[in-house]
Scaffold this active site. Structure first.
Site, PDB file in Angstrom:
ATOM      1  CG  HIS A 184       6.296   5.057  25.211  1.00 20.74           C
ATOM      2  ND1 HIS A 184       5.678   5.368  26.342  1.00 20.74           N
ATOM      3  CD2 HIS A 184       5.094   4.820  24.209  1.00 20.74           C
ATOM      4  CE1 HIS A 184       4.230   5.895  25.815  1.00 20.74           C
ATOM      5  NE2 HIS A 184       4.298   5.472  24.693  1.00 20.74           N
ATOM      6  CG  HIS A 187       6.363  12.481  31.386  1.00 22.30           C
ATOM      7  ND1 HIS A 187       5.807  13.279  30.667  1.00 22.30           N
ATOM      8  CD2 HIS A 187       6.018  11.243  31.634  1.00 22.30           C
ATOM      9  CE1 HIS A 187       4.737  12.322  30.056  1.00 22.30           C
ATOM     10  NE2 HIS A 187       4.915  11.324  30.743  1.00 22.30           N
ATOM     11  CG  ASP A 206       7.016   3.753  33.259  1.00 25.07           C
ATOM     12  OD1 ASP A 206       5.981   2.853  33.540  1.00 25.07           O
ATOM     13  OD2 ASP A 206       7.298   4.435  32.367  1.00 25.07           O
TER      14      ASP A 206
HETATM   15  N1  ACO Z   1      18.030  10.630  33.838  1.00 27.36           N
HETATM   16  C1  ACO Z   1      19.032  11.664  33.800  1.00 27.36           C
HETATM   17  N2  ACO Z   1      19.006  12.541  32.908  1.00 27.36           N
HETATM   18  C2  ACO Z   1      17.738  12.761  32.487  1.00 27.36           C
HETATM   19  C3  ACO Z   1      16.734  11.834  32.404  1.00 27.36           C
HETATM   20  C4  ACO Z   1      17.099  10.899  33.406  1.00 27.36           C
HETATM   21  N3  ACO Z   1      15.828   9.950  33.391  1.00 27.36           N
HETATM   22  N4  ACO Z   1      15.767  12.501  31.666  1.00 27.36           N
HETATM   23  C5  ACO Z   1      16.094  13.557  30.916  1.00 27.36           C
HETATM   24  N5  ACO Z   1      17.527  13.701  31.348  1.00 27.36           N
HETATM   25  C6  ACO Z   1      18.396  14.952  31.179  1.00 27.36           C
HETATM   26  C7  ACO Z   1      18.741  14.724  29.802  1.00 27.36           C
HETATM   27  O1  ACO Z   1      20.055  14.129  29.360  1.00 27.36           O
HETATM   28  C8  ACO Z   1      18.931  16.362  29.245  1.00 27.36           C
HETATM   29  O2  ACO Z   1      19.905  16.736  29.985  1.00 27.36           O
HETATM   30  P1  ACO Z   1      20.960  17.958  29.049  1.00 27.36           P
HETATM   31  O3  ACO Z   1      19.801  19.115  29.128  1.00 27.36           O
HETATM   32  O4  ACO Z   1      22.065  18.118  30.020  1.00 27.36           O
HETATM   33  O5  ACO Z   1      21.083  17.457  27.659  1.00 27.36           O
HETATM   34  C9  ACO Z   1      17.686  16.883  29.954  1.00 27.36           C
HETATM   35  O6  ACO Z   1      17.486  16.014  31.003  1.00 27.36           O
HETATM   36  C10 ACO Z   1      16.419  16.848  29.137  1.00 27.36           C
HETATM   37  O7  ACO Z   1      16.157  15.677  28.528  1.00 27.36           O
HETATM   38  P2  ACO Z   1      15.378  15.477  27.197  1.00 27.36           P
HETATM   39  O8  ACO Z   1      15.900  13.846  26.868  1.00 27.36           O
HETATM   40  O9  ACO Z   1      15.550  16.411  26.619  1.00 27.36           O
HETATM   41  O10 ACO Z   1      14.059  15.114  27.782  1.00 27.36           O
HETATM   42  P3  ACO Z   1      12.657  14.795  27.072  1.00 27.36           P
HETATM   43  O11 ACO Z   1      11.611  15.421  27.634  1.00 27.36           O
HETATM   44  O12 ACO Z   1      12.844  14.733  25.464  1.00 27.36           O
HETATM   45  O13 ACO Z   1      12.534  13.285  27.403  1.00 27.36           O
HETATM   46  C11 ACO Z   1      12.181  11.404  28.729  1.00 27.36           C
HETATM   47  C12 ACO Z   1      11.666  12.772  28.153  1.00 27.36           C
HETATM   48  C13 ACO Z   1      12.416  10.222  27.352  1.00 27.36           C
HETATM   49  C14 ACO Z   1      10.963  10.406  29.570  1.00 27.36           C
HETATM   50  C15 ACO Z   1      13.478  11.146  29.589  1.00 27.36           C
HETATM   51  O14 ACO Z   1      13.278  11.874  30.614  1.00 27.36           O
HETATM   52  C16 ACO Z   1      13.829   9.731  29.799  1.00 27.36           C
HETATM   53  O15 ACO Z   1      14.851   9.096  29.184  1.00 27.36           O
HETATM   54  N6  ACO Z   1      13.414   9.062  31.216  1.00 27.36           N
HETATM   55  C17 ACO Z   1      13.955   7.807  31.450  1.00 27.36           C
HETATM   56  C18 ACO Z   1      12.989   6.970  30.789  1.00 27.36           C
HETATM   57  C19 ACO Z   1      11.675   7.028  31.561  1.00 27.36           C
HETATM   58  O16 ACO Z   1      11.440   6.868  32.652  1.00 27.36           O
HETATM   59  N7  ACO Z   1      10.517   6.844  30.696  1.00 27.36           N
HETATM   60  C20 ACO Z   1       9.101   6.550  30.872  1.00 27.36           C
HETATM   61  C21 ACO Z   1       8.478   7.962  30.647  1.00 27.36           C
HETATM   62  S1  ACO Z   1       6.981   8.040  31.030  1.00 27.36           S
HETATM   63  C22 ACO Z   1       6.303   7.052  29.911  1.00 27.36           C
HETATM   64  O17 ACO Z   1       6.488   6.617  29.040  1.00 27.36           O
HETATM   65  C23 ACO Z   1       4.944   6.424  30.598  1.00 27.36           C
END
Ligand code: ACO
Length: 431
Positions: A268, A309, A365
């Protein structure tokens, strides 16, 4: 003729139920009447992480993730970032309308005149180790504020609520700057009421021995924009924490401390810190392909921080605004060498099937940390810079919840998957 209802047939019993649809939702409690037998509890929904459950009605922030739209009280984020400032936007988020000149002046006066913290708070901060993370200090000191303002318990009194709103928005920059100065062993710089909200924050962060801190207008404007972009984002993890904890009718300082704790997590508000650490670790453009390969083969363990996201499956509109602003900031600060790595990382990722297929784009971010770093903020302060403006969103959501007759103490259900009832076995008799 079409009807705004949903008909459900329970194949266990053959019975049909007609359930009203309102605002694109059905009420989860309407499912409770669906029972396999008389002593059945009734049907529930199972929704880990609440990915498809609306837990409130809200008039504050509108997001269309597919189209990349973000509006506060109907106003597009792009217009607010260009024409408003943080305090005016905070007023809008909390009150629902842009202020008149008199309302704006009174609002600014009230925030400006609540920036000082009790000297005991300073002593509390002094008890932390020299290398304490400022988010840990912020969580603790915001919680501690509840002990200084007992009237904060009167959560049903609109005037008491408004007083805590002034205090929290006003004092967060002071606590944040004090936390930073504690970690670098510098004396705390007191608020300067002649300066704007963001100008004063820069003053409390960076003032050295000069009698009057001179605010750079480009950096001040950049901070205003970043604060506007971070002010609210509807029902995210930290806002849900604010609403969930606040639903017990605890004071808003305690609820805000919980929200800050939620924001601290690397998925987050901690993500902007993680982006910088990731870029530093990659170190140079030639190492990017190897890093991308690691992300793709790690089975979700290594993530490209600042990408992806839960809601935006297009481009995060806030990332677009920040990317444009980075150029202006780098004209006054020196260019952040990590920017080249970030740009190349984005270019490669946006062409890579792994990211395209999963609709992973830069989020707010990805570029914000580069600006913060160029401005002189240490990496540890990045999540704190997210918490300062988000407090107006948390408070608006909390205030809205307190006036919503449909809300009760948050209390989700579970699907129990543990053992059936069994009898206690004394130690000697256990195998
Ligand atoms: N890098 C690589 N792979 C990713 C990323 C990433 N940043 N984000 C998601 N994925 C992949 C997952 O591994 C998953 O792959 P799969 O389908 O093969 O299992 C798929 O994409 C879907 O991912 P989820 O985790 O289900 O997506 P969700 O919507 O739950 O997660 C989140 C969103 C937590 C923001 C995620 O994209 C993440 O961890 N990003 C990196 C952290 C980040 O930048 N957070 C800031 C968010 S914005 C904020 O809070 C202001």
């Amino acid at each position: 003729m079409s009807k705004n209802t949903l008909t459900i047939t329970d194949n266990r019993t053959g019975k049909s139920y007609e359930i009203p649809i309102q605002d694109g939702t059905i009420r989860a409690l309407d499912l409770r009447q669906i029972k396999a037998s008389d002593d059945d509890f009734g049907l529930m929904t199972y929704d880990p992480a609440l990915t498809n459950t609306a837990s409130c009605k809200s008039r504050i922030t509108f997001i269309d993730g597919d189209k990349g739209i973000l509006n506060y009280r109907g106003y597009p984020i792009e217009q607010l970032a260009e024409q408003s400032n943080y305090l005016e936007t905070a007023y809008l988020i909390l009150h629902g309308e842009l202020p008149s000149k008199a309302e704006y002046d009174s609002w600014t006066y009230n925030i400006t005149h609540h920036t000082i913290v009790h000297e005991n708070v300073k002593e509390l901060m002094g008890a932390f180790r020299y290398d304490a993370h400022p988010m840990g200090m912020l969580i603790s000191t915001v919680a501690a504020l509840s002990t200084f303002y007992p009237s904060a318990k009167d959560v049903h009194d609109p005037k008491a609520r408004r007083d805590q709103i002034f205090r929290l928005i006003a004092k967060l920059p002071t606590l944040a700057a004090f936390a930073h100065r504690h970690s670098v062993g510098m004396p705390y710089a007191y608020p300067d009421n002649d300066l704007s909200y963001c100008g004063n924050f820069l003053n409390m962060m960076f003032k050295m021995t000069e009698t009057k801190y001179k605010v750079d207008p480009v950096l001040e404007k950049a901070l205003e924009v970043l604060f506007i972009l971070h002010a609210d984002h509807e029902q995210n993890c930290s806002t849900s924490a604010m609403r969930g904890v606040g639903s017990s009718e605890v004071d808003p300082y305690s609820a805000a401390a919980a929200a800050i704790a939620a924001l601290y997590g690397p998925l987050h508000g901690g993500a902007n810190e993680m982006v910088l650490r990731m870029l530093e670790e990659i170190g140079s453009k030639d190492k990017i392909p190897a890093f991308i390969k690691e992300v793709k083969t790690s089975g979700g363990e290594v993530r490209l921080m600042g990408f992806g996201h839960r809601v935006y499956k297009n481009y995060d509109p806030r990332a677009k605004i920040i990317k444009k602003m980075a150029d202006q900031v780098f004209q006054v600060t020196k260019r952040n060498p990590l920017l080249d790595i970030a740009l190349e990382l984005e270019r490669i990722a946006l062409e890579d099937e792994y990211f395209v297929k999963r609709r992973l784009y830069p989020n707010v971010d990805f570029y914000s940390g580069l600006i913060y770093q160029a401005t002189g903020f240490p990496v540890d302060m990045f999540p704190v810079l997210f918490a300062i403006p988000r407090v107006s969103g948390w408070l608006a959501q909390w205030d809205e919840m307190m006036q919503d007759n449909e809300q009760k103490i948050a209390r989700p259900r579970q699907v129990y998957t543990g053992s059936a009832r069994r009898d206690y076995v004394p130690v000697p008799a256990r195998g």
